[in-house]
Each structure stands twice: as structure tokens, then as C-alpha cells.
Design a protein around this motif. Structure first.
Motif, short mmCIF file in Angstrom:
data_model
loop_
_atom_site.label_atom_id
_atom_site.label_comp_id
_atom_site.label_asym_id
_atom_site.label_seq_id
_atom_site.Cartn_x
_atom_site.Cartn_y
_atom_site.Cartn_z
N ALA A 60 41.76 1.99 -6.04
CA ALA A 60 41.42 0.95 -7.02
C ALA A 60 39.90 0.79 -7.14
O ALA A 60 39.37 0.68 -8.25
N LEU A 61 39.20 0.79 -6.00
CA LEU A 61 37.74 0.69 -6.03
C LEU A 61 37.12 1.89 -6.74
O LEU A 61 36.20 1.73 -7.55
N ASN A 62 37.63 3.08 -6.46
CA ASN A 62 37.12 4.28 -7.12
C ASN A 62 37.34 4.24 -8.63
O ASN A 62 36.44 4.54 -9.40
N LYS A 63 38.55 3.87 -9.04
CA LYS A 63 38.86 3.81 -10.48
C LYS A 63 38.00 2.77 -11.19
O LYS A 63 37.64 2.94 -12.34
N ALA A 64 37.69 1.67 -10.49
CA ALA A 64 36.89 0.60 -11.08
C ALA A 64 35.39 0.88 -10.97
O ALA A 64 34.59 0.16 -11.53
N ASN A 65 35.05 1.92 -10.21
CA ASN A 65 33.64 2.25 -9.96
C ASN A 65 32.92 1.07 -9.31
O ASN A 65 31.81 0.68 -9.70
N GLU A 98 48.55 -7.46 -3.85
CA GLU A 98 49.91 -7.99 -3.94
C GLU A 98 50.84 -7.01 -3.25
O GLU A 98 50.73 -5.81 -3.44
N SER A 99 51.71 -7.52 -2.42
CA SER A 99 52.74 -6.65 -1.84
C SER A 99 54.08 -7.37 -1.99
O SER A 99 54.27 -8.46 -1.50
N SER A 100 54.96 -6.74 -2.74
CA SER A 100 56.31 -7.26 -2.88
C SER A 100 57.17 -6.54 -1.84
O SER A 100 56.65 -5.83 -0.98
N CYS A 101 58.46 -6.67 -1.95
CA CYS A 101 59.30 -6.03 -0.94
C CYS A 101 59.15 -4.52 -0.94
O CYS A 101 59.24 -3.89 0.10
N ASP A 102 58.87 -3.90 -2.10
CA ASP A 102 58.79 -2.44 -2.11
C ASP A 102 57.60 -1.89 -2.91
O ASP A 102 57.59 -0.71 -3.25
N ASP A 103 56.60 -2.69 -3.19
CA ASP A 103 55.40 -2.23 -3.88
C ASP A 103 54.15 -2.75 -3.17
O ASP A 103 54.15 -3.88 -2.69
N THR A 104 53.12 -1.92 -3.14
CA THR A 104 51.80 -2.34 -2.65
C THR A 104 50.85 -2.15 -3.82
O THR A 104 50.73 -1.04 -4.34
N CYS A 105 50.19 -3.23 -4.27
CA CYS A 105 49.39 -3.17 -5.49
C CYS A 105 48.00 -3.77 -5.25
O CYS A 105 47.85 -4.73 -4.51
N VAL A 106 47.01 -3.17 -5.92
CA VAL A 106 45.64 -3.69 -5.87
C VAL A 106 45.07 -3.63 -7.28
O VAL A 106 45.19 -2.62 -7.97
#
Length: 77
Positions: free
Chosen positions: A61-66, A7-15
Motif C-alpha cells: 500500500a505504501l509503495n502504490k501510494a508512493n 482493516e482485518s475482517s474474518c478473512d481479509d487483511t486490508c490497508v
């Protein structure tokens, strides 16, 4: 099933990474501090920052989720 949600809003990039209905990780890269010095979101700068940050956010995100993905798109948990 493992889902990689971007998800990318106007000022955030999220996975986020989910396995079935379980949230495995959620990583947010905020641009708020950067845009505050301009008094609001600067769209062209925001789009450039999304491009710069997305790879790092996905990797974290991939690392944290293993979780990892191979070249065929198969996921490993």
C-alpha cells in the motif's frame, strides 16, 4: 494529512492510504480461497494469516501510494 487505515475482517487483511480526502492506495489480501477447503473461516488459521500478511500488505500500500514513514512517524509523499 496522510492516513494509513488498517482493516482485518474474518478473512481479509486490508490497508488503505489516504491523503486528505484522496484515496492513494487500497490493498486487500483475501483468505477466501484458503478457507474454502474447510467449508468456512477457521478463526485460529485466519488470525495467523493476518499476522503473516499484514507487513506485506502495508508495504504494498505504501509503495502504490508512493508514501514512506520515517522512524519519527513523519510521512513523505
Amino acid at each position: 494529512m496522510i492516513i494509513l487505515a488498517i482493516e482485518s475482517s474474518c478473512d481479509d487483511t486490508c490497508v488503505a492510504i489516504l491523503k486528505d480526502k484522496e484515496l492513494l492506495s487500497n490493498v486487500v489480501s483475501s483468505q477466501t480461497e484458503f478457507h474454502n477447503k474447510y467449508g468456512g473461516v477457521m478463526p485460529e488459521l485466519a488470525s495467523r494469516l493476518h499476522v503473516e500478511k499484514i507487513t506485506y500488505v502495508i508495504k504494498e500500500a505504501l509503495n502504490k501510494a508512493n508514501v514512506s514513514f520515517d522512524a519519527n512517524g513523519d510521512s513523505y509523499y
